[in-house]
Design a protein around this motif. Sequence first.
Motif, mmCIF file in Angstrom:
data_model
loop_
_atom_site.group_PDB
_atom_site.id
_atom_site.type_symbol
_atom_site.label_atom_id
_atom_site.label_comp_id
_atom_site.label_asym_id
_atom_site.label_seq_id
_atom_site.Cartn_x
_atom_site.Cartn_y
_atom_site.Cartn_z
ATOM 1 N N ARG A 137 -1.858 7.252 -4.013
ATOM 2 C CA ARG A 137 -2.549 5.961 -3.739
ATOM 3 C C ARG A 137 -3.755 5.743 -4.695
ATOM 4 O O ARG A 137 -4.301 6.524 -5.129
ATOM 5 C CB ARG A 137 -2.961 6.318 -2.530
ATOM 6 N N TRP A 167 -9.083 2.903 3.011
ATOM 7 C CA TRP A 167 -7.737 2.697 2.547
ATOM 8 C C TRP A 167 -7.395 3.758 1.766
ATOM 9 O O TRP A 167 -6.234 4.312 1.662
ATOM 10 C CB TRP A 167 -7.686 1.400 1.723
ATOM 11 N N ASP A 215 -3.490 0.940 5.845
ATOM 12 C CA ASP A 215 -2.875 0.255 4.874
ATOM 13 C C ASP A 215 -3.441 -1.224 4.964
ATOM 14 O O ASP A 215 -3.332 -1.865 3.942
ATOM 15 C CB ASP A 215 -1.274 0.247 4.926
ATOM 16 N N SER A 272 0.766 -1.210 -0.058
ATOM 17 C CA SER A 272 -0.144 0.094 -0.095
ATOM 18 C C SER A 272 0.744 1.168 0.039
ATOM 19 O O SER A 272 0.423 2.131 -0.783
ATOM 20 C CB SER A 272 -1.016 0.150 1.292
#
Length: 182
Positions: free
Chosen positions: A81, A114, A120, A12
């Motif tokens: 992300r 998330w 994560d 992550s």
Amino acid sequence: MNSQRIIVPKMSSVIAHEARSRAILRWLVRERVVEAALSTCGSTGNRMGHALAEGARKIALHPERVPLGEPFNGMEVVLKRCIYTPTDGFLEEAGCPGCRREVGEPLFDSLEEWMPGLTDNFTCPLCGHEDDINGFLFLQPCAFSNLGFIFNNWGEAGFTPAFIEQFADWLDQPVAVVAVQR
């Protein structure tokens, strides 16, 4: 049809992800897989990417299918992300590596926490096993990370296993290769 092959670390939050992306880019430029300069050969965001170079043929499973000369053939680097899943036919099924039972719906619901970086990890609601979300078992290649490498129009060219292994070594992480048809 526009397609992508996305190489994503199975972690992550890759530590020093910007520095790692620069190191990988230097490696790919040295190997003549991509050009050093950015151009409008991407297909997402601002459409900036690194155009494929002649060396891209040596990393392809099917060198004759490498999209050299196509307008959208660049490699884009994603430094935020993102959720990397196939767009068509993604089953949203996942299994727990602890109890080996289906946890897809709660896992995908947890992406709301998330995505903004609140966590994560995911905890299996059935057995309590906790791990980075990438540690769970997925039926189709997918990954969740703050780093990704999108190869546009890569289509059926594929990657050699040796290239994927080298890519994982450069990242110091296992990787997923996600196929996307757009």
